[in-house]
Design a protein around this motif. Sequence first.
Motif, PDB file in Angstrom:
ATOM      1  N   UNK A 132       0.850  -1.182   0.000  1.00 23.12           N
ATOM      2  CA  UNK A 132       0.000   0.000   0.000  1.00 23.12           C
ATOM      3  C   UNK A 132       0.887   1.233   0.000  1.00 23.12           C
ATOM      4  N   UNK A 133       0.314   2.401  -0.248  1.00 25.78           N
ATOM      5  CA  UNK A 133       1.155   3.608  -0.252  1.00 25.78           C
ATOM      6  C   UNK A 133       1.493   3.980   1.192  1.00 25.78           C
ATOM      7  N   UNK A 134       2.702   4.514   1.361  1.00 26.55           N
ATOM      8  CA  UNK A 134       3.195   4.755   2.716  1.00 26.55           C
ATOM      9  C   UNK A 134       2.363   5.798   3.445  1.00 26.55           C
ATOM     10  N   UNK A 135       1.911   6.851   2.718  1.00 25.01           N
ATOM     11  CA  UNK A 135       1.167   7.904   3.397  1.00 25.01           C
ATOM     12  C   UNK A 135      -0.344   7.641   3.387  1.00 25.01           C
ATOM     13  N   UNK A 136      -0.716   6.402   3.112  1.00 25.22           N
ATOM     14  CA  UNK A 136      -2.141   6.066   3.120  1.00 25.22           C
ATOM     15  C   UNK A 136      -2.617   5.656   4.498  1.00 25.22           C
ATOM     16  N   UNK A 141      -2.567  -5.604   7.393  1.00 28.56           N
ATOM     17  CA  UNK A 141      -3.582  -6.342   6.647  1.00 28.56           C
ATOM     18  C   UNK A 141      -4.936  -6.214   7.346  1.00 28.56           C
ATOM     19  N   UNK A 142      -4.917  -6.162   8.683  1.00 34.63           N
ATOM     20  CA  UNK A 142      -6.178  -6.040   9.438  1.00 34.63           C
ATOM     21  C   UNK A 142      -6.913  -4.763   9.044  1.00 34.63           C
ATOM     22  N   UNK A 143      -6.164  -3.660   8.884  1.00 29.05           N
ATOM     23  CA  UNK A 143      -6.786  -2.387   8.465  1.00 29.05           C
ATOM     24  C   UNK A 143      -7.447  -2.543   7.108  1.00 29.05           C
ATOM     25  N   UNK A 144      -6.709  -3.193   6.208  1.00 31.70           N
ATOM     26  CA  UNK A 144      -7.213  -3.342   4.838  1.00 31.70           C
ATOM     27  C   UNK A 144      -8.512  -4.142   4.852  1.00 31.70           C
ATOM     28  N   UNK A 145      -8.498  -5.240   5.607  1.00 32.60           N
ATOM     29  CA  UNK A 145      -9.675  -6.100   5.668  1.00 32.60           C
ATOM     30  C   UNK A 145     -10.834  -5.385   6.363  1.00 32.60           C
ATOM     31  N   UNK A 146     -10.506  -4.665   7.448  1.00 30.04           N
ATOM     32  CA  UNK A 146     -11.557  -3.954   8.182  1.00 30.04           C
ATOM     33  C   UNK A 146     -12.237  -2.939   7.273  1.00 30.04           C
ATOM     34  N   UNK A 147     -11.432  -2.234   6.472  1.00 34.21           N
ATOM     35  CA  UNK A 147     -11.996  -1.235   5.559  1.00 34.21           C
ATOM     36  C   UNK A 147     -12.901  -1.904   4.528  1.00 34.21           C
ATOM     37  N   UNK A 148     -12.437  -3.069   4.032  1.00 37.98           N
ATOM     38  CA  UNK A 148     -13.220  -3.766   3.013  1.00 37.98           C
ATOM     39  C   UNK A 148     -14.511  -4.323   3.612  1.00 37.98           C
ATOM     40  N   UNK A 149     -14.483  -4.624   4.902  1.00 38.91           N
ATOM     41  CA  UNK A 149     -15.692  -5.132   5.562  1.00 38.91           C
ATOM     42  C   UNK A 149     -16.701  -4.019   5.750  1.00 38.91           C
ATOM     43  N   UNK A 150     -16.200  -2.890   6.253  1.00 42.91           N
ATOM     44  CA  UNK A 150     -17.068  -1.767   6.569  1.00 42.91           C
ATOM     45  C   UNK A 150     -17.670  -1.151   5.316  1.00 42.91           C
ATOM     46  N   UNK A 220       5.094  -2.634   2.523  1.00 44.78           N
ATOM     47  CA  UNK A 220       4.567  -3.988   2.397  1.00 44.78           C
ATOM     48  C   UNK A 220       3.597  -4.245   3.536  1.00 44.78           C
ATOM     49  N   UNK A 221       2.474  -4.867   3.207  1.00 42.44           N
ATOM     50  CA  UNK A 221       1.463  -5.151   4.219  1.00 42.44           C
ATOM     51  C   UNK A 221       1.584  -6.606   4.677  1.00 42.44           C
ATOM     52  N   UNK A 222       1.739  -7.500   3.721  1.00 42.25           N
ATOM     53  CA  UNK A 222       1.860  -8.924   4.046  1.00 42.25           C
ATOM     54  C   UNK A 222       2.404  -9.652   2.832  1.00 42.25           C
ATOM     55  N   UNK A 223       2.914 -10.855   3.047  1.00 48.61           N
ATOM     56  CA  UNK A 223       3.354 -11.662   1.913  1.00 48.61           C
ATOM     57  C   UNK A 223       2.474 -12.894   1.786  1.00 48.61           C
ATOM     58  N   UNK A 224       2.244 -13.296   0.553  1.00 45.05           N
ATOM     59  CA  UNK A 224       1.451 -14.491   0.292  1.00 45.05           C
ATOM     60  C   UNK A 224       2.312 -15.753   0.329  1.00 45.05           C
ATOM     61  N   UNK A 225       3.631 -15.592   0.516  1.00 43.06           N
ATOM     62  CA  UNK A 225       4.501 -16.772   0.553  1.00 43.06           C
ATOM     63  C   UNK A 225       4.221 -17.590   1.812  1.00 43.06           C
TER      64      UNK A 225
END
Lengths: 321, 498
Positions: A132-136, A141-150, A220-225
């Motif tokens: 994600x962008x640094x100044x965003x 990942x929890x933030x990203x998911x929470x936003x997508x849920x809300x 980087x937020x998370x890796x899929x590896x």
Amino acid sequence: MGKLKAAMRLAVAAAAVACGIGIAKAAPEAYPQKVVTLVTHSSPGGGSDVFLREMIKYLNRYIDATFVVENVQGGSGARAMSKVATAKPDGATFYAITPTYVFTSLMSKVPSTYKDMQPVVTVFSDAEVLFTRTDGPFKSLKDVIAHAKEKRGRWGVANPASLERQAAERLKKAAGVNAAIVSHEGGGDMMINVLNGTLDVGVGEIQELRSQLEAGKVRLVATFNSKRLDGYPNVPTVKEEGFDVVVQKFRGLAGPKGQPPEVLAIWERAMRGLIADPDYKKVYAAESLVPEVQGSAGATKLVDDFAAESEAFLKEAGAAK
Amino acid sequence: MDTLLKCLTLLVATPLVPAAIIGLVWGIIGGALPGISASVTMSLVLPFTYAMDPMVAIVLLASVYIGAEYGGSIPAILIRTPGTNSAAATVVDGYEMKRQGRAGEALGISLWSGVIGSLFGLVMLIGLTEPLSRIALAFKPMSYCALGLLGLSIIASLSGGSLLKGLAAALVGMMVSTIGIDPISGVDRFTFGQPDLLNGVKPIMVMVSLFAVSELLRQSGSKSVALGQQSVRITLPNLAMMRRLIKPQFIGCITGTVEGLMPGGGGSIAAFFSYNEAKRWSKHPEEFGKGSVEGVAAPEAANNTVASASLIPLLSFGIPGSNSAAVLLGGLLIHGLLPGPRLFEQNADVVLGLYTGSLVATIAQIAVGIVIMPVCMWLVNRPRPYLAAFIYLLVLSGIYTINGSLFDLGIVLFGGLVGFLMKAFGYPFLPAVLGVVLGPIVESNYRRSMLLSGGDLSIFLDDPIAVGFLITAVLFLSWSLWREWRDAVARRTEVKPA
């Protein structure tokens, strides 16, 4: 095309001479073929092309043959696949594989599919990451998911028929959220939309992000590896964050079916030697490639498992033929 | 002063000058061969650069790009075949000038405008990379979609008479552009199970078939063999002409800069746009399409500006603004140079070398142009049967090199037949070409926008750039419709008394 081939051969020869001056330790193994053609559908400078060209700089230390990279473009990889699948299985022709060749086989009507080739060896797993962008507003990942849920998530992937898209779709499903998964025409296109805030996150490979990462523009937020990346030990895996999604972008070689067993054995030994080579290590560590060498049996299982999983997934999404 | 000294040292102490000149010549040759686009020309030399010093390698590649963007106009003017996508707009007035025996003048104007465009682009690159790169970041999918629509709104003025026929041609062009893999979902569309169609029908194939092949078909029907020996001298514009060209060139430079900043365009949109705007603002709009010098100057300045301007997003973000810039990116990466904000700090010497080398290539362009032009003009002054055979060879081998596929040759020959019929029934080519180029931009970005918003069209209103483009498009369209209506009324009143 003839000129192109000649040009490539010349360049390869020059590279071989340049590298020959380096340290030559154990003598390279004898090989049944004098010239080995490594085919890729990517254009010069593209992903698989760079992989092959970097590799052949050091490969002569392990296999006694001349390696030539041939770019067979067109038909979304179909032409390159046909060329290799219909060649003689004598160890002289191989194809650089990534999940893309499975996707092309599953999603498009092509004369030769992944099933018409035999995986010879897999060498690396690319680092697939969510960024994600640094100044965003997103820190984890929890933030990203929470936003997508809300509200509604906006996630980007570079290409429609790609492992990245599958990773994003699977994460969306595992988290049970509402996210638009937007495919682009390549990683550069998507990067702009991540940087300007159109997208919450993007899924991509570390190699494509390096300049932005170093400049501190993306995070980087998370890796899929399956494991944390050596170069980024603070970045959690998606699995650690509680979503059972692991993807593996394999890189390796496949050849026409019916390769002689000694050829398969030579390649496996050579690849194990190659990834331990300190000079080559420097190259792939910089790109965060994770070395995971598998011989033909292991590679075949890996590709088959991946294809079965992808087919089921694409059918569900209505994208498989 | 320090920088200047460093540049001079680079010129003397490194093989920068020969790299720039070799690159330029190779670029002009590649660009002049139809089908071999600027990016292919660059890919062909890329392997040779692996063993070179990084700076020399980058200068070589950048010079190839500059040369190719210029070279594409040579066959566009001389044999009605755009050598690269972005030379398509040059065909219209360039070839018309050649038919009037003014080939040397047309080539001189294209050379001069190309140099101006390159210089302008370089100044932007050197002086304004920072602010311009911020503009590049502001473009969202909505903006791209709106830009595409704005581009389509100029169809009316490119239709040359019948708006209806222009729209029909554009529609067919857009339909052709949907063949291949769906850009958003990744499934096959309209390929009829033919793997050769998976990559779609490339705009260059459409241009070559419509312009070149259809013209060859038409010529084979005419009995006249006499072509009238033309002078093989290239005429550079004189002072009065230079003054007249300033306006179209300026238009070309501005549109070229904007397009260079936006990944995905690749020069052809800027060329069309500047052609259209040059016509709108010209004192002699009636000359356009009939051999207007301004109609050559604007697109040629535009496509050369794109070559330099597309380096701005490349160097500042590592995001290429065109296919050719993508090859240059590959060249940078192979040499371990990571484009992006830190390139300017870590590899300042490479960047400086790139600037200096591009400048050398731009200046050398004039000299090289003057030397090779007479040869090209001599070639096309051969008797028509020889020339036609030569053009067929050039066109077909050029198209064959794109994918190494005979199927593509079939497409081009069939397209030539379609072009022949279009011409016979008065359907204009330019809208069709515009449709092929802009169709995918409009479609994929519209669908991306709809994905982002969940199907809510108001997302376009949230993006100021998109709103700006859309308003301009509506204005353009109303203006063209009004003119169409006015001309129709004028024609009717003329007819009545008779």
